[in-house]
Design an enzyme around this catalytic site. Structure first.
Site, PDB file in Angstrom:
ATOM      1  N   ASP A   1      -9.227   1.739   5.865  1.00 12.40           N
ATOM      2  CA  ASP A   1      -8.514   2.853   5.244  1.00 12.40           C
ATOM      3  C   ASP A   1      -8.604   4.070   6.173  1.00 12.40           C
ATOM      4  O   ASP A   1      -8.720   3.928   7.396  1.00 12.40           O
ATOM      5  CB  ASP A   1      -9.061   3.100   3.829  1.00 12.40           C
ATOM      6  N   ASP A   2      -8.553   5.262   5.622  1.00  8.97           N
ATOM      7  CA  ASP A   2      -8.495   6.493   6.426  1.00  8.97           C
ATOM      8  C   ASP A   2      -9.761   6.663   7.282  1.00  8.97           C
ATOM      9  O   ASP A   2     -10.766   5.978   7.065  1.00  8.97           O
ATOM     10  CB  ASP A   2      -8.322   7.695   5.483  1.00  8.97           C
TER      11      ASP A   2
ATOM     12  N   ASP B   1      -5.224   7.582  -7.580  1.00 10.09           N
ATOM     13  CA  ASP B   1      -6.316   6.849  -6.937  1.00 10.09           C
ATOM     14  C   ASP B   1      -7.349   6.474  -7.994  1.00 10.09           C
ATOM     15  O   ASP B   1      -7.680   7.298  -8.858  1.00 10.09           O
ATOM     16  CB  ASP B   1      -7.045   7.750  -5.939  1.00 10.09           C
TER      17      ASP B   1
ATOM     18  N   ASP C   1       0.097   5.913   3.576  1.00 10.83           N
ATOM     19  CA  ASP C   1      -0.179   6.908   2.547  1.00 10.83           C
ATOM     20  C   ASP C   1       0.862   8.036   2.613  1.00 10.83           C
ATOM     21  O   ASP C   1       1.717   8.047   3.511  1.00 10.83           O
ATOM     22  CB  ASP C   1      -1.603   7.458   2.770  1.00 10.83           C
TER      23      ASP C   1
ATOM     24  N   SER D   1       2.992   4.146  -0.424  1.00  8.39           N
ATOM     25  CA  SER D   1       2.401   5.042  -1.427  1.00  8.39           C
ATOM     26  C   SER D   1       3.431   6.025  -1.957  1.00  8.39           C
ATOM     27  O   SER D   1       3.074   6.961  -2.646  1.00  8.39           O
ATOM     28  CB  SER D   1       1.244   5.825  -0.814  1.00  8.39           C
TER      29      SER D   1
ATOM     30  N   LYS E   1      -1.012  -0.001   5.353  1.00  8.90           N
ATOM     31  CA  LYS E   1      -0.948   0.866   4.173  1.00  8.90           C
ATOM     32  C   LYS E   1      -0.493   2.234   4.656  1.00  8.90           C
ATOM     33  O   LYS E   1      -1.147   2.851   5.492  1.00  8.90           O
ATOM     34  CB  LYS E   1      -2.335   0.962   3.528  1.00  8.90           C
TER      35      LYS E   1
END
Ligand SMILES: *[C@@H]1O[C@H](CO)[C@@H](O)[C@H](O)[C@H]1NC(C)=O
Ligand SMILES: *[C@@H]1O[C@H](CO)[C@@H](O)[C@H](O)[C@H]1NC(C)=O
Ligand SMILES: *[C@@H]1O[C@H](CO)[C@@H](O)[C@H](O)[C@H]1NC(C)=O
Length: 433
Positions: free
Chosen positions: A99-100, A239, A178, A210, A176
């Site tokens: 993820d981030d 989230d 965002d 997203s 993914k």
């Protein structure tokens, strides 16, 4: 099929009468006629399963103080090892997703490429992807459609083609994207554009969008036809956070807004209620089973986000429960929904395989939202669950294989469950031959 779909959507939006609503909901669930014009990259024909760092590891970047928790190549290699060694891969978990917080704050000054943090990912992303692939798993990465990621790292805007190419070059299998620091009005154009650029790399990559959550939070209704056409999955709502309260807010959203959400799911394109909390701090064992069951009903991506090297065995068992995973991964790909709430017992229903003499099997979850100490006894007639096949059904308890049902359940039979406070009972009904 299409007529039925429109009919169902209009109907669900306009109807109030509960009995008619119930039976039509079931019919609409069965036909799920909205699968036109979907993204054709051949991926995510079942809800993606894997492990993603965010829920448990967030943006921990201090590897000196937290070497086993920081976002680093070690963390993802170690998760990969555990997925393979401890039965998760066998159960179907496949994607290891960063993820981030994996990037340097600046792009490469010469090439403008994204640069993985030099200290935390010293071998680079291609090497990490190779490691994950060498264990028979797939590799996912995170970016953001805006100027910055949610945690302030560089976003893809103005470099979309280069970034898509970079992901292709690194052998990424899942992206993914965002939506922080972005204009919600640009998203209808920008997300499809990035999807097209991913496609042009020639490398099949699952595309997780997203854009609906950012639009809907600001009161703009997402365009689901466009989502289905351009994304393999998308985050609809907030989230998830590590608590039962947060879990309930999300399930409530999917229950109350089902009429416009549910019809959009199907092979290749899924609604995403966010990660599994199971194994972390916020959910009890009963609540964890409840999340797993409802995620199975919702045909939700099963993305674990927990410390697999320290997970307690009772949580691991829930995550790898094959009966429940089989419901989640059912090939029909019909998302289920909540049929009713009575004395704080929620009834969730999903039509699944096998279909026998034209009659679907069903997964039914009874989730208790009660807190009054002892398990609650709750009965329903099968026909009130929409189970109308005359010859009747065999019943299996998906969390408890030793639970023996000694008779056939017919449409007029009552099924009685006893549900723990904040727990779940999860059964499968299979039509008899
Ligand atoms: C991951 O952690 C486990 C236990 O902590 C250890 O046995 C294993 O060697 C680690 N894997 C890697 C790649 O460091
Ligand atoms: C790109 O899109 C085309 C048309 O939808 C599809 O046939 C092809 O498989 C896609 N390729 C990749 C790599 O996603
Ligand atoms: C259903 O969707 C609407 C529109 O986004 C939202 O305002 C509402 O909070 C949702 N319902 C629940 C229970 O989350």
């Amino acid at each position: 099929m299409i007529d039925c779909c429109i009919f169902c959507q209009v109907y669900l939006l306009s109807m109030w009468c509960t009995t008619i609503y119930l039976s039509l909901t079931i019919i609409c669930l069965q036909y799920n006629a909205c699968n036109v014009n979907a993204l054709e990259n051949g991926l995510a024909l079942k809800p993606p399963m894997g492990w993603m760092s965010w829920q448990r590891y967030r943006c921990i970047i201090d590897c000196d103080t937290y070497p086993y928790e920081c976002i680093s190549e070690w963390l993802f290699k170690n998760a990969t090892d555990h997925i393979v060694a401890n039965g998760y891969k066998e159960a179907g978990y496949e994607y290891v997703i960063i993820d981030d917080c994996w990037m340097e704050m600046e792009r490469d000054p010469v090439t403008q490429e994204l640069v993985p943090d030099r200290k935390r990912f010293p071998s680079g992303m291609k090497a990490l992807a190779d490691y994950v692939h060498s264990k028979g798993l797939k590799f996912g990465i995170y970016e953001d459609y805006g100027t910055h990621t949610c945690m302030g790292y560089p976003g893809v805007i103005n470099h979309m083609e280069l970034d898509a190419q970079t992901f292709g070059k690194w052998d990424v299998d899942y992206v993914k994207l965002d939506g922080c620091y972005a204009d919600i009005m640009d998203m209808n154009k920008g997300y499809p554009e990035f999807g097209r650029l991913l496609n042009e790399t020639g490398r099949p990559m699952v595309y997780s969008c997203s854009w609906p959550v950012y639009q809907e939070e600001k009161g703009l209704m997402p365009n689901y036809e466009a989502l289905k056409k351009h994304c393999n999955l998308w985050r609809n709502w907030d989230d998830i956070q590590d608590s039962y309260e947060s879990l309930n807010k999300i399930t409530e959203y999917f229950a109350v807004n089902a009429s416009r959400i549910q019809p959009n799911a199907g092979p290749g394109h899924w609604n995403d209620p966010d990660m599994l909390l199971i194994g972390n701090y916020g959910l009890t064992v009963d609540q964890s089973k409840s999340q797993m069951a409802i995620w199975a009903i919702l045909a939700a991506p099963l993305l674990m986000s927990t410390d697999l090297k320290n997970i307690r065995p009772e949580f691991r068992e829930i995550l790898i429960n094959q009966n429940v995973i089989d419901v989640n991964q059912d090939a029909l790909g019909i998302q289920g929904s909540r049929l009713r709430v009575e004395c704080k017992i929620e009834t969730w229903v999903r039509p699944i395989n096998p279909i026998i003499n034209g009659a679907h099997s069903y997964a039914v979850a009874w989730a208790s939202k009660r807190d009054d100490g002892s398990p609650c006894v709750y009965s329903s007639k099968l026909k009130d669950l929409g189970l109308t096949y005359d010859k009747g059904y065999e019943v299996t308890d998906l969390f408890d294989e030793d639970h023996d049902f000694d008779h056939i359940f017919r449409t007029n039979t009552n099924i009685t469950v006893r549900v723990n406070p904040s727990g779940v009972q999860f059964y499968k009904f299979t039509p008899i031959q």
